[in-house]
Design an enzyme around this catalytic site. Sequence first.
Site, PDB file in Angstrom:
ATOM      1  CG  ASP A  78      -1.927  -1.034   1.313  1.00  0.00           C
ATOM      2  OD1 ASP A  78      -2.248  -1.531   0.217  1.00  0.00           O
ATOM      3  OD2 ASP A  78      -2.396  -1.376   2.404  1.00  0.00           O
ATOM      4  CG  ASP A  84      -1.303   5.239   6.297  1.00  0.00           C
ATOM      5  OD1 ASP A  84      -1.268   5.251   5.049  1.00  0.00           O
ATOM      6  OD2 ASP A  84      -2.290   4.841   6.957  1.00  0.00           O
ATOM      7  CD  GLU A 106      -1.657  -1.053   7.017  1.00  0.00           C
ATOM      8  OE1 GLU A 106      -2.446  -0.699   7.910  1.00  0.00           O
ATOM      9  OE2 GLU A 106      -1.871  -0.881   5.816  1.00  0.00           O
ATOM     10  CD  GLU A 107       1.220   2.164   7.350  1.00  0.00           C
ATOM     11  OE1 GLU A 107       0.011   1.924   7.222  1.00  0.00           O
ATOM     12  OE2 GLU A 107       2.023   2.124   6.394  1.00  0.00           O
ATOM     13  CG  ASP A 125      -4.521  -0.661  10.272  1.00  0.00           C
ATOM     14  OD1 ASP A 125      -5.495  -1.059   9.611  1.00  0.00           O
ATOM     15  OD2 ASP A 125      -3.825   0.335   9.946  1.00  0.00           O
ATOM     16  CG  LEU A 127      -4.908   6.673   9.655  1.00  0.00           C
ATOM     17  CD1 LEU A 127      -5.899   6.459   8.537  1.00  0.00           C
ATOM     18  CD2 LEU A 127      -5.630   7.050  10.933  1.00  0.00           C
ATOM     19  CG  ASP A 128      -8.997   0.158   9.109  1.00  0.00           C
ATOM     20  OD1 ASP A 128      -8.497  -0.650   8.291  1.00  0.00           O
ATOM     21  OD2 ASP A 128     -10.213   0.371   9.201  1.00  0.00           O
ATOM     22  CD  GLU A 292      -6.097  -4.405   8.222  1.00  0.00           C
ATOM     23  OE1 GLU A 292      -5.681  -5.296   7.469  1.00  0.00           O
ATOM     24  OE2 GLU A 292      -6.509  -3.304   7.819  1.00  0.00           O
TER      25      GLU A 292
END
Length: 344
Positions: A78, A84, A106-107, A125, A127-128, A292
Amino acid sequence: LLKFFRAPFFEIWRDIVGDRLEHYLSQSIKQDELGVSIKNTILSLSNASKKIAKSLAKNGLPENQLGTQVGDINSDGDTQKALDLIADEKIVTALKNKNVVAYFSEEQESALLLHPEGNLIVCADPLDGSSNIDNNTSVGTIFSILPRKTEVFEAEQLLRDALQSGINQLASGFFVYGPQTSLILTTGKGAAAFLLDKEEFFKMEWEPNLPTKASQFAINMSNMRFWSQRTRSYIQSCLDGTEGTFAKNYNMRWCGSLVADAWRIFREGGIFLYPEDKRDNYNEGRLRLVYEANPLSFLVEQAGGRATDGTTDILNIQPGSLHQRVPLIFGSEEEVIKYESLNK
Ligand code: AHG
Ligand code: MN
Ligand code: MN
């Protein structure tokens, strides 16, 4: 006159007796060393959420372009948006206490080592719903708290602790940044909902409790031509309404932010589907297991619902890698069982 005095009276009353997040955590978690770490870590995450909500509320002003693409592509392919990374950094800053040994995001490619004596692992996560940052649509932060198992303070070894199956989670939750800043949380004794008011999270009267029956589905219909036969047949039966095999009419909602769809489902019931499909890199769906699907599934089961990849309960899946994807179907038990009982 009564109206004039009513509001402040209730606010004063709530400030005195309202069930603050800290009070709920002290009541719902045994206050031994591990319990105090869990409480402090959730409070730290709630402090980060307040800062993220404030940043988001100003998105779009000249100095605040939070939806712009910055830097790299994350490990999941992504593009990273400014928010994010800002959200990720606010969480890391908030977690710099002695409770958390390592943070997985996630980042970030892999472990971020925090405190050598920490007894918790946090996966998030940050920023979802990033595609919605500039749409003034609800987005959020999802977190999962696991017990530390590995003695050594070393990234590769501690990665194994982040890859525990979801059944081992000590707590999980998600914040929603929308018309309200809110939180749905579990510490393993049911689920609870909180609302931010004047810098404090107060427990809501409403308890997240997934009704067994539902007639609302959430799926990205634009992917229909890529779906498996099972997904096609389940959704077709929903669309067929009273004349179809499910013999009832359904409604559809799809926010494009997992946290927004999830909040609605905890509130009204329903089923959420992000299944595998035939697009490249979507043979395991889009959502990530560790930060998630697992935290959401822990909440769903605590609220009386069901969460599966179509074959196996999400919480029983053994993660193989930090950013691995998993098909995710969760919500009202009767609907999820209907999906699971269809042939693949
Ligand atoms: P993230 O922004 O953390 O990558 O998550 C986005 C996820 C989830 O929030 C949402 O349900 C899903 O992506 C939407 O996917 P599509 O854009 O493919 O519908
Ligand atoms: Mn997400
Ligand atoms: Mn994200």
